[in-house]
Scaffold this motif. Structure first.
Motif, PDB file in Angstrom:
ATOM      1  N   MET A 155      44.992  33.708  51.950  1.00 26.41           N
ATOM      2  CA  MET A 155      45.213  33.351  50.543  1.00 26.41           C
ATOM      3  C   MET A 155      43.975  32.658  49.957  1.00 26.41           C
ATOM      4  O   MET A 155      43.388  31.788  50.579  1.00 26.41           O
ATOM      5  N   THR A 156      43.624  33.056  48.783  1.00 25.95           N
ATOM      6  CA  THR A 156      42.516  32.440  48.074  1.00 25.95           C
ATOM      7  C   THR A 156      43.102  31.359  47.168  1.00 25.95           C
ATOM      8  O   THR A 156      44.198  31.526  46.645  1.00 25.95           O
ATOM      9  N   THR A 157      42.400  30.267  46.988  1.00 25.80           N
ATOM     10  CA  THR A 157      42.933  29.229  46.119  1.00 25.80           C
ATOM     11  C   THR A 157      42.660  29.584  44.656  1.00 25.80           C
ATOM     12  O   THR A 157      41.765  30.365  44.343  1.00 25.80           O
ATOM     13  N   THR A 158      43.450  28.970  43.782  1.00 27.31           N
ATOM     14  CA  THR A 158      43.251  29.180  42.338  1.00 27.31           C
ATOM     15  C   THR A 158      41.816  28.860  41.966  1.00 27.31           C
ATOM     16  O   THR A 158      41.163  29.580  41.222  1.00 27.31           O
ATOM     17  N   LEU A 172      39.274  31.482  42.787  1.00 34.79           N
ATOM     18  CA  LEU A 172      39.386  32.699  41.969  1.00 34.79           C
ATOM     19  C   LEU A 172      38.937  32.476  40.537  1.00 34.79           C
ATOM     20  O   LEU A 172      38.416  33.379  39.900  1.00 34.79           O
ATOM     21  N   THR A 173      39.148  31.297  39.996  1.00 34.30           N
ATOM     22  CA  THR A 173      38.840  31.104  38.584  1.00 34.30           C
ATOM     23  C   THR A 173      37.541  30.334  38.374  1.00 34.30           C
ATOM     24  O   THR A 173      36.999  30.352  37.276  1.00 34.30           O
ATOM     25  N   ALA A 187      44.911  47.061  47.134  1.00 35.50           N
ATOM     26  CA  ALA A 187      45.590  45.817  47.515  1.00 35.50           C
ATOM     27  C   ALA A 187      46.630  45.469  46.449  1.00 35.50           C
ATOM     28  O   ALA A 187      47.751  45.047  46.764  1.00 35.50           O
ATOM     29  N   LEU A 188      46.258  45.669  45.181  1.00 35.83           N
ATOM     30  CA  LEU A 188      47.195  45.410  44.077  1.00 35.83           C
ATOM     31  C   LEU A 188      48.351  46.422  44.098  1.00 35.83           C
ATOM     32  O   LEU A 188      49.522  46.036  43.976  1.00 35.83           O
ATOM     33  N   PHE A 241      50.777  45.682  46.810  1.00 36.93           N
ATOM     34  CA  PHE A 241      51.585  44.490  46.514  1.00 36.93           C
ATOM     35  C   PHE A 241      52.699  44.834  45.531  1.00 36.93           C
ATOM     36  O   PHE A 241      53.836  44.393  45.681  1.00 36.93           O
ATOM     37  N   LEU A 271      44.641  49.549  54.847  1.00 34.77           N
ATOM     38  CA  LEU A 271      45.060  49.665  53.446  1.00 34.77           C
ATOM     39  C   LEU A 271      45.942  50.880  53.196  1.00 34.77           C
ATOM     40  O   LEU A 271      46.819  50.843  52.361  1.00 34.77           O
ATOM     41  N   TYR A 278      47.278  32.793  35.051  1.00 34.68           N
ATOM     42  CA  TYR A 278      46.997  32.372  36.425  1.00 34.68           C
ATOM     43  C   TYR A 278      46.488  30.939  36.475  1.00 34.68           C
ATOM     44  O   TYR A 278      46.683  30.225  37.459  1.00 34.68           O
ATOM     45  N   GLU A 310      46.919  37.213  41.365  1.00 37.00           N
ATOM     46  CA  GLU A 310      45.860  36.908  42.335  1.00 37.00           C
ATOM     47  C   GLU A 310      45.086  38.172  42.698  1.00 37.00           C
ATOM     48  O   GLU A 310      43.850  38.179  42.721  1.00 37.00           O
ATOM     49  N   ARG A 311      45.830  39.260  42.961  1.00 40.29           N
ATOM     50  CA  ARG A 311      45.177  40.521  43.329  1.00 40.29           C
ATOM     51  C   ARG A 311      44.467  41.155  42.138  1.00 40.29           C
ATOM     52  O   ARG A 311      43.409  41.763  42.276  1.00 40.29           O
ATOM     53  N   HIS A 349      37.340  40.216  38.866  1.00 37.14           N
ATOM     54  CA  HIS A 349      36.103  39.579  39.316  1.00 37.14           C
ATOM     55  C   HIS A 349      35.106  40.580  39.852  1.00 37.14           C
ATOM     56  O   HIS A 349      33.917  40.526  39.584  1.00 37.14           O
TER      57      HIS A 349
END
Lengths: 132, 132
Positions: free
Chosen positions: A1-4, A7-8, A108-109, A112, B7, B45, B104-105, B111
């Motif tokens: 998991m990446t932290t908020t 990512l931002t 990945a999206l 999910f 994947l 987010y 997140e994804r 990005h």
């Protein structure tokens, strides 16, 4: 998991910002995430495909829309078009390294979302029942 | 880096498959990746926002489109709408845990696209020059 924060952090310091309406990255994001763009990139992630193979894999796409989609992705440098010197001529499409990076994140999206559909459908039932 | 195999393994074994035109996951993917859906999830987010704050952040969205986008995301269980009992009434929007996972994804993809724009713009110049 990446932290908020990871990512931002620095999102607004990048020279390109999809949140700004004039930024060209917004157009590229749309080519990548549009209905047919997303499915085309996802299909090509598994390897190069010919036009008709792609058309079968991306269920429901018309010849015209697939052709437009491939041109936009090729122009953005995400897909490489290779005409084989065979008879009859044969055209293969494959991801560029940049397209591979995009497709990886897109899959990945997609994964999910597919894995969340039981929850999504339950949420829709609750939403509709509350308004019936 | 995730491998291709990780994947794509089992993609076709999932009960939901965006590549099939009748699968409901295709609609949810479109809510999530549509122009305004993607930017709305990305904006939320960072934390909950009021309608007008969201409208300013998602540069270029109309009131009507933002409202439609929020309804679709709320119905899919990705966004939670909270009416505060204040005077004047105040409505906050925030991501649900499911919406957080999607966002997140999505942000990882956004990005990557933003960080690739120098290469994308160079590819476009080459493409257009070869056809001029």
């Amino acid at each position: 998991m990446t932290t908020t924060q990871e990512l931002t952090a620095g999102l607004d310091d990048l020279p390109y910002n999809v949140f700004a309406r004039v930024c060209p990255s917004r157009g590229t994001l749309e080519h990548v995430t549009g209905r047919w763009g997303a499915l085309t990139l996802g299909a090509l992630y598994e390897g190069s495909l010919r036009f008709n193979e792609l058309r079968r894999r991306v269920d429901g796409v018309s010849e015209k829309m697939l052709s437009q989609t491939l041109h936009a992705l090729e122009r953005d440098g995400l897909v490489h078009r290779e005409a084989q010197p065979t008879n009859p001529p044969r055209v293969d499409y494959e991801l560029t390294p940049l397209g591979h990076g995009v497709a990886e994140r897109l899959l990945a999206l997609i994964h999910f979302v597919e894995g969340s559909m039981d929850d999504v459908l339950a949420a829709r039932e609750r939403y509709d029942a509350a308004r019936a």
